[in-house]
Design an enzyme around this catalytic site. Structure first.
Site, PDB file in Angstrom:
ATOM      1  N   ASP A 129      10.748  23.436  -2.321  1.00  0.00           N
ATOM      2  CA  ASP A 129      11.393  22.722  -3.417  1.00  0.00           C
ATOM      3  C   ASP A 129      12.919  22.643  -3.306  1.00  0.00           C
ATOM      4  O   ASP A 129      13.556  22.002  -4.145  1.00  0.00           O
ATOM      5  CB  ASP A 129      11.067  23.411  -4.752  1.00  0.00           C
ATOM      6  CG  ASP A 129       9.601  23.782  -4.851  1.00  0.00           C
ATOM      7  OD1 ASP A 129       8.762  22.859  -4.758  1.00  0.00           O
ATOM      8  OD2 ASP A 129       9.292  24.987  -4.996  1.00  0.00           O
TER       9      ASP A 129
ATOM     10  N   TYR B 125      14.170  31.088   4.609  1.00  0.00           N
ATOM     11  CA  TYR B 125      13.014  31.720   5.240  1.00  0.00           C
ATOM     12  C   TYR B 125      13.162  31.754   6.752  1.00  0.00           C
ATOM     13  O   TYR B 125      13.646  30.815   7.374  1.00  0.00           O
ATOM     14  CB  TYR B 125      11.739  30.931   4.923  1.00  0.00           C
ATOM     15  CG  TYR B 125      11.284  30.971   3.490  1.00  0.00           C
ATOM     16  CD1 TYR B 125      10.822  32.143   2.910  1.00  0.00           C
ATOM     17  CD2 TYR B 125      11.285  29.812   2.722  1.00  0.00           C
ATOM     18  CE1 TYR B 125      10.384  32.164   1.601  1.00  0.00           C
ATOM     19  CE2 TYR B 125      10.846  29.815   1.403  1.00  0.00           C
ATOM     20  CZ  TYR B 125      10.403  31.000   0.845  1.00  0.00           C
ATOM     21  OH  TYR B 125       9.956  31.016  -0.454  1.00  0.00           O
TER      22      TYR B 125
ATOM     23  N   HIS C 219      -5.931  -6.942  13.791  1.00  0.00           N
ATOM     24  CA  HIS C 219      -4.687  -6.171  13.711  1.00  0.00           C
ATOM     25  C   HIS C 219      -4.261  -5.766  15.118  1.00  0.00           C
ATOM     26  O   HIS C 219      -5.075  -5.270  15.903  1.00  0.00           O
ATOM     27  CB  HIS C 219      -4.881  -4.928  12.848  1.00  0.00           C
ATOM     28  CG  HIS C 219      -3.604  -4.215  12.496  1.00  0.00           C
ATOM     29  ND1 HIS C 219      -2.667  -4.753  11.643  1.00  0.00           N
ATOM     30  CD2 HIS C 219      -3.108  -3.021  12.887  1.00  0.00           C
ATOM     31  CE1 HIS C 219      -1.652  -3.917  11.525  1.00  0.00           C
ATOM     32  NE2 HIS C 219      -1.889  -2.862  12.275  1.00  0.00           N
TER      33      HIS C 219
ATOM     34  N   ARG D 215     -10.309   0.343  15.208  1.00  0.00           N
ATOM     35  CA  ARG D 215     -10.298   0.985  13.899  1.00  0.00           C
ATOM     36  C   ARG D 215     -11.449   0.462  13.047  1.00  0.00           C
ATOM     37  O   ARG D 215     -12.486   1.109  12.934  1.00  0.00           O
ATOM     38  CB  ARG D 215      -8.934   0.763  13.229  1.00  0.00           C
ATOM     39  CG  ARG D 215      -8.693   1.604  11.993  1.00  0.00           C
ATOM     40  CD  ARG D 215      -7.231   1.621  11.582  1.00  0.00           C
ATOM     41  NE  ARG D 215      -6.698   0.292  11.277  1.00  0.00           N
ATOM     42  CZ  ARG D 215      -5.415   0.075  10.930  1.00  0.00           C
ATOM     43  NH1 ARG D 215      -4.568   1.091  10.889  1.00  0.00           N
ATOM     44  NH2 ARG D 215      -5.001  -1.141  10.666  1.00  0.00           N
TER      45      ARG D 215
ATOM     46  N   ARG E  87       1.410 -10.602   7.265  1.00  0.00           N
ATOM     47  CA  ARG E  87       1.294  -9.425   6.401  1.00  0.00           C
ATOM     48  C   ARG E  87       2.496  -8.499   6.606  1.00  0.00           C
ATOM     49  O   ARG E  87       2.369  -7.434   7.221  1.00  0.00           O
ATOM     50  CB  ARG E  87      -0.001  -8.670   6.726  1.00  0.00           C
ATOM     51  CG  ARG E  87      -1.265  -9.511   6.775  1.00  0.00           C
ATOM     52  CD  ARG E  87      -2.501  -8.648   6.999  1.00  0.00           C
ATOM     53  NE  ARG E  87      -2.433  -7.873   8.235  1.00  0.00           N
ATOM     54  CZ  ARG E  87      -3.010  -8.222   9.381  1.00  0.00           C
ATOM     55  NH1 ARG E  87      -3.679  -9.367   9.483  1.00  0.00           N
ATOM     56  NH2 ARG E  87      -2.920  -7.440  10.442  1.00  0.00           N
TER      57      ARG E  87
ATOM     58  N   CYS F  98      12.832  24.556   2.325  1.00  0.00           N
ATOM     59  CA  CYS F  98      11.802  25.226   1.531  1.00  0.00           C
ATOM     60  C   CYS F  98      10.923  24.182   0.843  1.00  0.00           C
ATOM     61  O   CYS F  98      11.141  22.981   0.965  1.00  0.00           O
ATOM     62  CB  CYS F  98      12.459  26.127   0.494  1.00  0.00           C
ATOM     63  SG  CYS F  98      13.718  27.255   1.152  1.00  0.00           S
TER      64      CYS F  98
ATOM     65  N   LYS G 245       0.839  -1.194   0.000  1.00  0.00           N
ATOM     66  CA  LYS G 245       0.000   0.000   0.000  1.00  0.00           C
ATOM     67  C   LYS G 245       0.878   1.248   0.000  1.00  0.00           C
ATOM     68  O   LYS G 245       2.089   1.181   0.221  1.00  0.00           O
ATOM     69  CB  LYS G 245      -0.930   0.000   1.215  1.00  0.00           C
ATOM     70  CG  LYS G 245      -0.210   0.038   2.557  1.00  0.00           C
ATOM     71  CD  LYS G 245      -1.182  -0.021   3.717  1.00  0.00           C
ATOM     72  CE  LYS G 245      -0.447   0.003   5.051  1.00  0.00           C
ATOM     73  NZ  LYS G 245      -1.371  -0.006   6.207  1.00  0.00           N
TER      74      LYS G 245
END
Length: 399
Positions: A327, A278, A174, A144, A233, A325, A46
């Protein structure tokens, strides 16, 4: 294998997640040896195989020890089918019954914990003249999803098992704290397991005997070997990491599969007193050589790491400086001779004699390895390496 060879003809930005397929193969083989030949190994792929690339890693795991794969949602299963994965795919999360026709057409196995969804799966299976294999989730303490392990749960599961077109293939739960070794948490896991097995006995008494019963992810697989049932799993262990600081793999050494790499795009000297990035959270205390690298929090490199981590350059650790930042970010390479534009920088992984474990980054910001791996997003190309050679490059944004 030099950096130019790695990145030629594949990237618009000199940034890539390097995926070591030999490491992935060693990990899944280690898991297979650990659980033995009689236990079904369901590789969890996943979240794009925890950021590693679901299609490629599913192929590797299925080819070297896994029996089937698991995902979180139907969309992830469809991606695998469209990518050529023909084996069994289990969805561990919720699949709404309104998507029954699509699920049935793709031959995917849903997790069920609502009769209404099961009824829609049954109708779609009959309409398409197919059988839908389902797994029932049981909540033994995770809080859950899943049926409560009580008489009401048994009655509804009986009703589901009686629906035409459905095969009740599995029942699972689980563990909430199997990655902890404290006495209280071990007792909680033990209590969950006892609750699960008691419920399985109650189901058997009314004639429900699934093909598979399962409860162990990577942590349970390692810490509770008596709880394996006939399916496990594995998740994070496949990708080269111990489930936690207190639950570790001792039967083989997990090999990290991903490293995050890029090329330096700018090098400059700044004066004492000059600020970087920044917020002015880094100020040079002397003449300092600053290199810029084209990786930021939009790529999945957490902003919380700002001024708290290091990067490998020329096999040596250098500090990351200033706020990371969106990017880009900056590193202090003053103490590394001859740093040039185009040189490789490693944000986690190995380079020469240097090593920068992902666990170190996760610990610095109080998270787990899983989160950082999963957040290396599709803006970052994947480069698959086997035997020291690039065997595939995937650039999600241009393919």
């Amino acid at each position: 294998m030099d950096t130019n060879t790695l990145i030629q003809n594949f990237t618009k930005r000199p940034v890539w997640a390097q995926i070591d397929l030999d490491a992935a193969i060693a990990n899944i083989r280690g898991i297979r040896r650990l659980v033995g030949p009689q236990v079904c190994v369901t590789s969890v792929v996943k979240a794009n195989a925890y950021g590693h690339g679901a299609i490629e890693l599913a192929k590797v795991f299925l080819g070297h020890g896994a029996d089937q794969v698991a995902v979180a949602c139907l969309g992830e299963a469809v991606e695998l089918r469209q990518g050529g994965i023909t084996g069994r795919i289990l969805i561990l999360g919720h699949t709404d019954g309104h998507r029954a026709e699509e699920l049935t057409a793709y031959g995917v196995e849903p997790t069920v914990f609502r009769y209404e969804d099961a009824l829609r799966f049954s109708r779609a299976a009959q309409a398409q003249h197919r059988t839908v294999n389902i797994h029932i989730a049981v909540d033994t303490g995770m809080g859950r999803i899943g049926y409560e392990p009580n008489a009401n749960g048994i009655r509804e599961i009986q009703a589901i098992a009686a629906l035409p077109g459905l095969q009740l293939e599995g029942v699972f739960t689980h563990f909430a704290v199997s990655d902890s070794n404290t006495p209280a948490d071990r007792a909680y896991t033990q209590a969950q397991y006892q609750c699960f097995t008691k419920f399985l006995t109650a189901l058997a008494e009314v004639g429900i005997r699934p093909v598979y019963t399962h409860c162990c992810s990577s942590s349970g697989l390692l810490s509770q070997t008596a709880f394996h049932q006939n399916m496990v799993r594995p998740g994070i262990l496949q990708y080269g990491y111990h489930p936690s600081g207190t639950v570790a793999c001792t039967s083989f050494t997990p090999q990290p599969v991903m490293s995050l790499r890029c090329c330096i795009t700018h090098v400059k000297w700044v004066h004492k007193g000059q600020y970087i990035s920044y917020g002015r959270h880094f100020q040079a205390t002397k003449e300092t050589c600053i290199a810029t690298i084209p990786v930021g929090y939009a790529d999945g490199y957490p902003r919380l790491l700002s001024n708290r981590t290091e990067v490998l350059v020329h096999g040596r650790r250098v500090p990351q400086v200033g706020n990371i930042c969106m990017d880009q970010c900056m590193i202090d390479v003053t103490d590394v001779p001859n740093v040039q534009i185009g040189d490789e920088a490693v944000l986690f992984g190995t380079q020469g004699e240097g090593s920068l474990p992902l666990e170190e980054l996760a610990a610095a910001i109080g998270t787990i390895d899983h989160e950082i791996l999963c957040n290396i997003n599709r803006r970052v190309p994947r480069v698959y390496v086997r035997g020291g050679q690039v065997v595939r490059r995937v650039e999600y944004l241009v393919e």
